[in-house]
Design an enzyme around this catalytic site. Structure first.
Site, PDB file in Angstrom:
ATOM      1  N   LYS A 164      88.436  50.209 -19.025  1.00  0.00           N
ATOM      2  CA  LYS A 164      87.885  51.512 -19.374  1.00  0.00           C
ATOM      3  C   LYS A 164      86.734  51.841 -18.417  1.00  0.00           C
ATOM      4  O   LYS A 164      85.778  51.077 -18.315  1.00  0.00           O
ATOM      5  CB  LYS A 164      87.400  51.512 -20.822  1.00  0.00           C
ATOM      6  CG  LYS A 164      88.524  51.336 -21.827  1.00  0.00           C
ATOM      7  CD  LYS A 164      88.013  51.125 -23.239  1.00  0.00           C
ATOM      8  CE  LYS A 164      87.317  52.351 -23.795  1.00  0.00           C
ATOM      9  NZ  LYS A 164      86.888  52.134 -25.203  1.00  0.00           N
ATOM     10  N   THR A 217      89.294  61.007 -24.604  1.00  0.00           N
ATOM     11  CA  THR A 217      88.060  61.488 -25.236  1.00  0.00           C
ATOM     12  C   THR A 217      87.967  63.016 -25.289  1.00  0.00           C
ATOM     13  O   THR A 217      87.980  63.690 -24.267  1.00  0.00           O
ATOM     14  CB  THR A 217      86.779  60.938 -24.566  1.00  0.00           C
ATOM     15  OG1 THR A 217      86.934  59.552 -24.283  1.00  0.00           O
ATOM     16  CG2 THR A 217      85.598  61.127 -25.494  1.00  0.00           C
ATOM     17  N   ARG A 227      74.593  50.692 -31.034  1.00  0.00           N
ATOM     18  CA  ARG A 227      74.844  51.618 -32.135  1.00  0.00           C
ATOM     19  C   ARG A 227      73.658  51.688 -33.078  1.00  0.00           C
ATOM     20  O   ARG A 227      72.905  50.717 -33.237  1.00  0.00           O
ATOM     21  CB  ARG A 227      76.094  51.183 -32.928  1.00  0.00           C
ATOM     22  CG  ARG A 227      77.369  51.270 -32.110  1.00  0.00           C
ATOM     23  CD  ARG A 227      78.586  50.922 -32.956  1.00  0.00           C
ATOM     24  NE  ARG A 227      79.797  50.964 -32.152  1.00  0.00           N
ATOM     25  CZ  ARG A 227      80.508  52.065 -31.920  1.00  0.00           C
ATOM     26  NH1 ARG A 227      80.116  53.205 -32.447  1.00  0.00           N
ATOM     27  NH2 ARG A 227      81.587  52.025 -31.176  1.00  0.00           N
ATOM     28  N   ARG A 287      96.648  53.410 -30.781  1.00  0.00           N
ATOM     29  CA  ARG A 287      95.422  52.691 -30.393  1.00  0.00           C
ATOM     30  C   ARG A 287      94.716  52.208 -31.637  1.00  0.00           C
ATOM     31  O   ARG A 287      94.541  52.954 -32.607  1.00  0.00           O
ATOM     32  CB  ARG A 287      94.502  53.617 -29.594  1.00  0.00           C
ATOM     33  CG  ARG A 287      93.079  53.091 -29.377  1.00  0.00           C
ATOM     34  CD  ARG A 287      92.286  54.075 -28.551  1.00  0.00           C
ATOM     35  NE  ARG A 287      90.873  53.738 -28.453  1.00  0.00           N
ATOM     36  CZ  ARG A 287      89.889  54.372 -29.096  1.00  0.00           C
ATOM     37  NH1 ARG A 287      90.192  55.373 -29.933  1.00  0.00           N
ATOM     38  NH2 ARG A 287      88.641  54.019 -28.933  1.00  0.00           N
TER      39      ARG A 287
END
Length: 469
Positions: free
Chosen positions: A215, A273, A73, A32
């Site tokens: 996702k 995750t 972020r 990935r």
């Protein structure tokens, strides 16, 4: 043969030819590339090293490009900040830090936030409560402290932010990925099936045909889940952001629901995750992590993914080896050959029907493997859907399909020459199968394919064959 696939995220910890080769040797089936970090000069070099490893180990290694999406972020801090409980902090719209204020780069946060809202940082490891909101400024009190670093993700649970599913950076990364020859593209922060369809259309506009992984990490996506699963080419259970969008206690049940739905629709599903999070710093996983990985395998996931464990961890190769070891152990407890009741109404899907029949035949005749010559990957995907005990040897002359098949549960992709007839296809399939360690002379195998050959979606034939001694 291990049936569950392993995805390893690339990063500084494995950013060399030698380390990437070690990842593949340890058992990684796909890599990935997270576009939230790094640059394209580095990514292209990684992809080149992955292709070299393919040639060395004679196995396909899929490259999954993970588009960063509109994740909120923290901006650039001068240095990490230690946040203590009950501390008051100020967030301001900015890219870099000035004074003691914390920079946030997206104005939509300040529009959507309200006094009393919770603010979660870095997948919930830091929690704050907003006390005051002004244009481009927020004050908050720390509830759960920790070390705050630059570029950590921010979440406003229960608030819908009016952000596009793809940013200009995502579009540029998509173009770079297409040019670099990536095999899968993951779309972050999917909210509806429209987001998936828009990306699929954009890929086609640029003359490419790359499958899309949706996702699932937003509450809104759960409301549109069935349609998303039907339209997307695969699904990722992205538990990091999902675990701050919904009650953390709900995540295991949601994970099982998503995996079950993907299994029903024959769509590959990735569980991701914090699977072996402690191995970022430790050489062995915790017992809870081992159980987590095993349960994902038992739930029916096609693949399990390592993120920081391989990208920045101190033990990236050991993490892959542990993941492989746990998956193999869990698979010994799997219930194989899942054959639900036949539907009351015909589905009209010939490939599904023939794939089911091939799995039943393989079980009844004691076949050692199921051979699936394929031009598009559809036949092995449907055979994988029924979870047979036998390894699925997917045979193709198409290099792109060969790599994409690396994601499917139980599938061992094999390259064969281009064929022009059914007899030639059968001969090449048996030769390729014989060259693996999965079958031996005298073994029975089941072959399912389409006649005439080289027509996608034409699966209509089953043969029981014997490997020559």
């Amino acid at each position: 043969m291990r049936r569950t696939k392993i995805i390893a995220t690339l990063g500084p910890a494995v950013g060399s030819r030698e380390k990437i080769h070690e990842l593949i040797e340890a058992g990684a089936n796909l890599v990935r590339i997270n576009t939230a970090h790094g640059d394209w000069e580095t990514r292209r070099q990684w992809i080149q090293w992955v292709r070299e490893a393919e040639a060395t180990y004679r196995v396909p290694v899929g490259v999954l490009l993970d588009l960063a999406g509109p994740k909120i972020r923290i901006g650039t801090l001068r240095e990490p900040m230690k946040l203590e409980p009950n501390q008051s902090v100020v967030f301001r719209l900015a890219e870099t830090q000035s004074d003691s204020e914390i920079p946030l780069q997206i104005a939509e946060v300040f529009r959507a936030a309200r006094a009393g809202d919770r603010l979660l940082v870095d997948d919930g490891s830091i929690e704050l409560q907003i006390t005051r909101v002004e244009p481009n400024l927020m004050e908050a009190t720390v509830l759960e402290g920790g070390e705050l670093r630059s570029q950590r993700g921010i979440t406003l649970p229960n608030r819908t932010l009016m952000l596009p599913s793809m940013t200009p950076k995502d579009r540029e990364d998509l173009l770079q990925g297409i040019a670099a020859g990536v095999d899968w593209i993951a779309l972050s922060f999917v909210r509806s099936v429209t987001d998936v369809m828009n990306l699929q259309a954009l890929i086609k506009e640029h003359g490419a045909d790359i499958p899309v992984i949706a996702k699932i990490e937003q509450r809104a996506a759960l409301d549109d889940l069935e349609e998303i699963v039907q339209v997307a080419d695969g699904i990722m259970v992205a538990r990091g952001d999902l675990g701050v969008q919904i009650d953390l206690a709900e995540v295991p049940g949601i994970q099982k629901r998503i995996i079950r739905l993907c299994n029903q629709h024959a769509k590959p599903v990735i569980t991701a995750t914090q699977m072996l999070e402690s191995m970022i710093n430790e050489g062995r996983p915790t017992r809870a992590e081992v159980t987590d990985v095993a349960n994902a395998v038992l739930d029916g996931t096609d693949a399990v993914m390592l993120s920081g464990e391989t990208a920045v961890g101190a033990f990236p190769i050991q993490a892959v080896r542990w993941m492989a070891r746990i998956a193999e152990s869990a698979e010994s407890m799997l219930e194989f050959l899942r054959l639900d009741e036949l539907p009351a109404e015909p589905s009209g899907n010939t490939t599904e029907a023939v794939a089911r029949a091939a799995c039943v035949v393989a079980q009844m005749v004691g076949a050692r493997a199921i051979l699936t010559p394929t031009t598009s990957g559809g036949t092995p995907r449907w055979v994988s859907h029924f979870r047979p005990r036998q390894p699925i040897l997917a045979l193709t002359d198409n290099e792109t399909v060969w790599r994409r098949l690396s994601l499917l549960w139980g599938v061992a992709p094999l390259r064969i020459p281009h064929v022009h007839s059914t007899d030639e296809m059968t001969t090449q399939a048996l030769i390729a199968a014989r060259q693996t360690r999965l079958v031996r002379g005298g073994d029975r195998v089941v072959l399912t394919a389409g006649v005439p050959v080289n027509i996608p979606g034409n699966t209509n034939m089953i043969q029981v064959l014997t490997i020559e001694r």
